[in-house]
Design an enzyme around this catalytic site. Structure first.
Site, PDB file in Angstrom:
ATOM      1  CB  SER A  26      -0.915   0.020   1.217  1.00 50.11           C
ATOM      2  OG  SER A  26      -1.850  -1.010   1.090  1.00 50.11           O
ATOM      3  CB  THR A  27       2.555   3.132   2.302  1.00 53.28           C
ATOM      4  OG1 THR A  27       3.152   2.199   3.211  1.00 53.28           O
ATOM      5  CG2 THR A  27       1.115   3.374   2.702  1.00 53.28           C
TER       6      THR A  27
END
Ligand code: ZN
Length: 697
Positions: A26-27
């Site tokens: 996600s990041t």
């Protein structure tokens, strides 16, 4: 392995097509830190190979690293995957878990739908699913729903935890310059005195000037720097000194932490769909109004100013805002108009603007918003000098009882300013000297045989010494430019001046901006209304009390040049029996002057008669008679023409025909004509009444 290969779900036509391994974190932080998960995801390549796909038939899609799965928008990799599945190129889609592919049910079901249509398998760590089979489809659907719900819970838990900690005031947010976390994780004033001093100077300057720009200017003029502490990562806590910028000053002034108050929720981010583009949402951060701040904890930690002072600063900043100038006063500017930003229009209530006329010396207040914005008429235009003087007089009267405090404050302010700038410089020098000393000690501590390190340390020491030298020279230059400390005599002089505030007010050294700043301490606004003969001035003091006064309207410039009415009457009385020249002589003898203060001449008298429609009743004629008469009493052609009210050519024709007694000294020379009252009465053409048009003046 063979057991898996015999799984009926994977058929040769699946193996003929590509296997797509979808990798996503996600990041970027997860990508960097959570490498185990990434490795597990890449292990899926091996799993695909074990399941029967050749290495060449396995494609890894890892374009979406660092992208959230909350939406398919902005995820090129996912879009590519969907396209490949849709084209029937994919035999299987491999992913660590359903959540990697999509955290949104919409995206997930779209993928499943297309997989079912093109007979593509979905494979994760736990199993192999065929979306075209009802049982598998149901299971995958549940997985997708769980995945979306998981994201929701995750968010809620994180946000809830954050909010709970914020409510306790324990949320560790990045502290602004001047505040640091101590070893017990409590927020305290920065122990570095130089940092503290810089922050205090900023607040003190804003208190004095009321303008963020003035603060920036002061820092720039005195070549002072403002601190910044780095936060997090490798250089956490490192101190940087930078020139102060306007945005920085505003950040500091708007930050409630300096008042020792913990606030959470000063800004809010809302997502909104962007039109005209492929489906995309974008976050937009907005400042939340002070009254709507969700979590405010007073006295949470030490600060640099009181909450009341903070609120006052917010009000001042709000007042200074020029983007909505019609309902704000704006910061004090340098121009001479005393009431700049304070004047309201008595007719329409709008804020009046300032204009300078007559080479920029005379201020005027004008209400032109309707004119500017709607093409209407200018509402009011009022000359400012008289109004300014009246308001200044009332202000000085009002401030009399408080004059001592003002005088003391003025003195303290000047001294304080000088002291603070000097202290700041001392601290900078102290730091530089300490660093040079440190470098020296480091150099001395090293073994002399260790030449390589020694050379470097020596270089470092030299650089530090140069920096000290440079700073000392800069300080000397700044001090030379700065105001020298006040001598006893000067101090007494200032005290005397302050004793007599009117003198201070009128002193040439007092700038317009300082007067205006003084005025604003007491006056909230001034409403001006133009009446027939006066200007009504209504002053609203900061105490909400009102004072009304009237100022005579200054004469219009045309009025101030107009011939006095008494003179006009005198001309009217004299005109019946005197020529213009004679009238001029009489008026000058009586000490009367024209509207512009000049002595009268025949031409001026004639103009007055013309302007006021006064016909000359003089039997000798109105004008220039004396000048055009010879010793023997004969008149020139021009004079005769005027007396008889005919053209010069008519007079000459009459002379030639003998109707007038005229002589010529030589052929083609001027005629000289005898005129008596009888002749004039007989030959004079009646005066045409063309005065009437001008009589309205
Ligand atoms: Zn108006």
């Amino acid at each position: 392995m063979t057991a898996i290969r015999s799984t009926p779900k994977i058929r040769p036509d699946h193996l003929d097509r590509q296997a797509f391994v979808y990798v996503r974190q996600s990041t970027l932080f997860q990508v960097r830190e959570n490498t185990a998960s990434t490795a597990r995801q890449y292990d899926l390549v091996q799993r695909a190979h074990d399941l029967g796909w050749s290495k060449a038939a396995i494609t890894v899609i890892d374009r979406d690293q660092g992208r959230s799965g909350a939406s398919a928008a902005d995820r090129d990799g996912f879009q590519f995957l969907i396209a490949q599945v849709g084209l029937g190129q994919a035999g299987a889609v491999l992913s660590l878990e359903a959540s990697r592919l999509a955290r949104s049910c919409t995206d997930w079901h779209r993928l499943l739908e297309i997989c079912a249509l093109t007979d593509t398998l979905v494979i994760d760590e736990d199993g192999i699913y065929d979306p075209s089979q009802y049982a598998d489809r149901l299971l995958l659907g549940i997985l997708g729903t769980m995945s979306e719900a998981e994201l929701h819970w995750l968010r809620n838990r994180l946000l809830g935890g954050k909010l709970a900690r914020a409510e306790q005031g324990e949320l560790r947010l990045r502290p602004p310059a001047g505040l640091v976390f101590d070893t017990a994780r409590r927020l305290v004033l920065d122990p570095d005195e130089e940092v503290q001093q810089a922050v205090r100077l900023l607040f003190a300057l804003f208190e004095q000037t009321g303008s963020a720009r003035a603060v920036v200017q002061h820092f720039a003029e005195h070549r002072l720097l403002f601190p910044e502490r780095l936060w997090g990562k490798a250089r956490d806590g490192e101190l940087l000194w930078k020139p102060l910028r306007h945005g920085r000053v505003l950040d500091v002034l708007h930050n409630p932490r300096y008042a020792g108050v913990f606030v959470y929720g000063r800004t809010q981010t809302r997502t909104r769909a962007l039109p005209h583009e492929t489906p995309r949402v974008k976050g937009r951060t907005r400042r939340v109004a002070l009254a709507d701040w969700p979590i405010v904890r007073h006295n949470a930690h030490p600060g640099y100013l009181s909450w009341e002072q903070f609120l006052r600063n917010q009000q001042r900043l709000d007042d200074n805002c020029t983007s909505r100038a019609h309902d704000r006063r704006g910061a004090v500017r340098a121009g001479a108009a005393l009431l700049q930003g304070l004047v309201l229009c008595g007719r329409c209530g709008r804020r009046m603007s300032v204009r300078y006329t007559r080479n920029g010396t005379t201020p005027s207040y004008e209400c032109t918003q309707v004119h500017k914005q709607q093409g209407g008429r200018t509402c009011q235009f009022i000359r400012g000098d008289g109004v300014d003087a009246a308001v200044a007089r009332l202000f000085l009267e009002a401030i009399q009882p408080a004059h001592l405090e003002v005088s003391l404050a003025t003195l303290a302010e000047i001294e304080d300013q000088a002291r603070q700038a000097e202290r700041q410089w001392q601290l900078r020098l102290e730091r530089a000297r300490y660093e040079a000393d440190l470098a020296r000690r480091r150099f001395l501590a090293i073994d002399p045989e260790n030449r390589l390190v020694g050379r470097n340390l020596e270089k470092d020491w030299n650089e530090k010494l140069t920096a000290v030298d440079q700073l000392e020279r800069e300080q000397a230059a700044v001090l030379a430019r700065a105001m020298p400390p006040l001598s006893v005599a000067e101090r007494q002089h200032i005290l005397n001046l302050a004793e007599d505030l009117p003198a201070l007010w009128h002193a040439p050294t007092t700038t317009a901006a300082e007067r205006k700043q003084l005025l604003r301490f007491l006056i909230q606004d001034v409403t001006l209304t133009k009446r027939e003969r006066v200007i009504a001035v209504a002053i609203r003091w900061q105490t909400q009390a009102c004072t009304l006064t009237e100022v005579p309207r200054p004469p219009r410039s045309c009025d101030s040049r107009r011939t006095p009415a008494a003179v006009v009457e005198r001309v009217r009385a004299l005109a019946s029996a005197h020529s213009d020249g004679q009238i001029a002589q009489r008026l000058n003898a009586e000490g009367l002057t024209s509207g512009t203060g000049k002595p009268f001449t025949a031409a001026r008298v004639q103009w007055v008669r013309y302007a006021h429609a006064i016909a000359s009743g003089c039997p000798e004629g109105p004008n220039r008679v004396v000048k055009s008469q010879r010793g023997d009493g004969r008149y020139s052609t021009r004079a005769a023409a005027e007396l008889l009210n005919v053209d010069i050519s008519t007079v000459m024709a009459w002379c030639r025909s003998g109707r007038l007694d005229g002589i010529q000294a030589k052929p083609h020379g001027p005629w000289w004509i005898v005129l008596t009252p009888e002749i004039i009465a007989e030959l004079r053409k009646p005066v045409r009444q063309h005065w009437g048009q001008r009589s309205s003046r």
